[in-house]
Write an enzyme that holds these catalytic residues in place. Structure first.
Site, PDB file in Angstrom:
ATOM      1  CG  ASP A 112      -0.450  -0.475   2.449  1.00 58.25           C
ATOM      2  OD1 ASP A 112       0.734  -0.503   2.432  1.00 58.25           O
ATOM      3  OD2 ASP A 112      -1.108  -0.913   3.286  1.00 58.25           O
ATOM      4  CG  ASP A 132      -9.183  -1.498  11.817  1.00 58.10           C
ATOM      5  OD1 ASP A 132      -8.087  -2.286  11.329  1.00 58.10           O
ATOM      6  OD2 ASP A 132      -9.636  -0.403  11.226  1.00 58.10           O
ATOM      7  CG  HIS A 163      -6.064  -2.194   8.621  1.00 60.58           C
ATOM      8  ND1 HIS A 163      -6.084  -0.857   9.266  1.00 60.58           N
ATOM      9  CD2 HIS A 163      -4.548  -2.409   8.988  1.00 60.58           C
ATOM     10  CE1 HIS A 163      -5.038  -0.555   9.834  1.00 60.58           C
ATOM     11  NE2 HIS A 163      -4.083  -1.462   9.532  1.00 60.58           N
ATOM     12  CD  GLU A 203      -9.025   0.936   7.632  1.00 64.63           C
ATOM     13  OE1 GLU A 203      -9.095  -0.045   8.534  1.00 64.63           O
ATOM     14  OE2 GLU A 203      -8.421   1.849   7.734  1.00 64.63           O
TER      15      GLU A 203
HETATM   16  C1  F6R Z   1       1.138  -1.614   6.146  1.00 66.86           C
HETATM   17  C2  F6R Z   1       0.048  -2.169   6.205  1.00 66.86           C
HETATM   18  C3  F6R Z   1      -0.748  -2.093   7.492  1.00 66.86           C
HETATM   19  C4  F6R Z   1       0.076  -2.334   8.792  1.00 66.86           C
HETATM   20  C5  F6R Z   1      -0.863  -2.430   9.875  1.00 66.86           C
HETATM   21  C6  F6R Z   1      -0.127  -2.674  11.268  1.00 66.86           C
HETATM   22  O1  F6R Z   1       1.935  -1.778   4.863  1.00 66.86           O
HETATM   23  O2  F6R Z   1      -0.201  -2.497   5.039  1.00 66.86           O
HETATM   24  O3  F6R Z   1      -1.873  -2.816   7.234  1.00 66.86           O
HETATM   25  O4  F6R Z   1       0.596  -3.781   8.404  1.00 66.86           O
HETATM   26  O5  F6R Z   1      -1.585  -1.253  10.066  1.00 66.86           O
HETATM   27  O6  F6R Z   1       0.970  -1.522  11.415  1.00 66.86           O
HETATM   28  P1  F6R Z   1       2.141  -1.650  12.514  1.00 66.86           P
HETATM   29  O7  F6R Z   1       2.951  -2.943  12.095  1.00 66.86           O
HETATM   30  O8  F6R Z   1       2.614  -0.314  12.551  1.00 66.86           O
HETATM   31  O9  F6R Z   1       1.274  -2.010  13.768  1.00 66.86           O
END
Ligand code: F6R
Length: 237
Positions: A66, A132, A134, A139
């Site tokens: 992303d 959440d 994701h 989401e």
């Molecule tokens: C990042 C991504 C997100 C993160 C998620 C967890 O490329 O796609 O889904 O993996 O938000 O983020 P952290 O590792 O910072 O807790």
């Protein structure tokens, strides 16, 4: 689904060995990258293994999950910048073989899936998980057949990610993300989660019903997923 529970340091080492094994048998593997706090230990370990001569990415290609809409690769909070600084500059991957969704020309989002397909598909997709549920920026409510698309970030995700920006206002409102189907198309997947803030969602995603309300729960249906958890993230399993 294989679940590995260990200290944060050992998880990084164990997950990195998956890359060693994959790249030894398939030096031109297609890797799916993730950003955020979770993969930092793994990326540091991959860089260490490269310096030690134990792994080479010279023929590998990568596709990241992303990117924020509106940030180009020179912005220090863009995911392109994150990947260059935390991984790509420390290993021998050819930067021309690394792809991150385009946060500026978002009308070409759908072309990303075609590019992945043309490259032969992702061999190993790395995922973190949001509180959440994701994966990528898919989401709750994202359909299971979604491909790479533009999403509006939830307030919760923007607040959680505001720790990297000087204020909440600076956090982009939208992102381009691989879809759920893009992720599920990967031949194998590593999901990593660290810390107690992830315990509740990990329990729901791995043991609860498969539902679009918990996007990561769909991973229960994938034939080859390894889940790397520290004891805190695994506490409610
Ligand atoms: C990042 C991504 C997100 C993160 C998620 C967890 O490329 O796609 O889904 O993996 O938000 O983020 P952290 O590792 O910072 O807790």
């Amino acid at each position: 689904m294989k679940i590995i529970i260990d200290s944060e340091e050992n998880l990084a080492k164990k997950a990195a060995q998956r890359y060693v094994k994959l790249l030894r048998t398939r030096p031109d593997a297609i890797l799916g990258g993730a950003t955020g706090s979770t993969p930092l230990g793994l990326y540091a370990e991959l860089a260490r293994l490269y310096r030690a001569g134990e792994i080479s990415f010279a023929r590998a290609r990568s596709f990241n999950l992303d990117e924020y809409v509106g940030l180009d690769g020179s912005h220090d909070q863009s995911y392109r910048y994150f990947m260059n600084h935390n991984l790509f500059e420390h290993i021998d991957i050819d930067i021309a073989n690394t792809r991150v969704p385009d946060g500026i020309n978002t009308d070409i989002a759908a072309a990303y899936d075609k590019e992945i397909e043309a490259a032969g598909g992702i061999d190993l997709q790395l995922l973190g998980i949001g509180v959440d549920g994701h994966i990528g920026f898919n989401e709750p409510g994202t359909p299971g057949d979604s491909l790479t698309h533009v999403v509006e970030l939830t307030e919760n995700t923007r607040e959680v990610n505001s720790r990297f920006f000087s204020s909440l206002d600076e956090v982009p409102t939208h992102a381009v993300t691989m879809g759920i189907k893009t992720v599920m198309n990967a031949r194998s997947i590593i999901l990593m989660a660290i810390g107690k803030s992830k315990a509740e969602i990990i329990a729901k995603a791995l043991k609860g019903p498969v539902t679009t309300e918990v996007p990561a729960s769909i991973l229960q249906l994938h034939p080859f997923v390894e889940v790397y958890l520290d004891p805190e993230a695994a506490a409610l399993l």
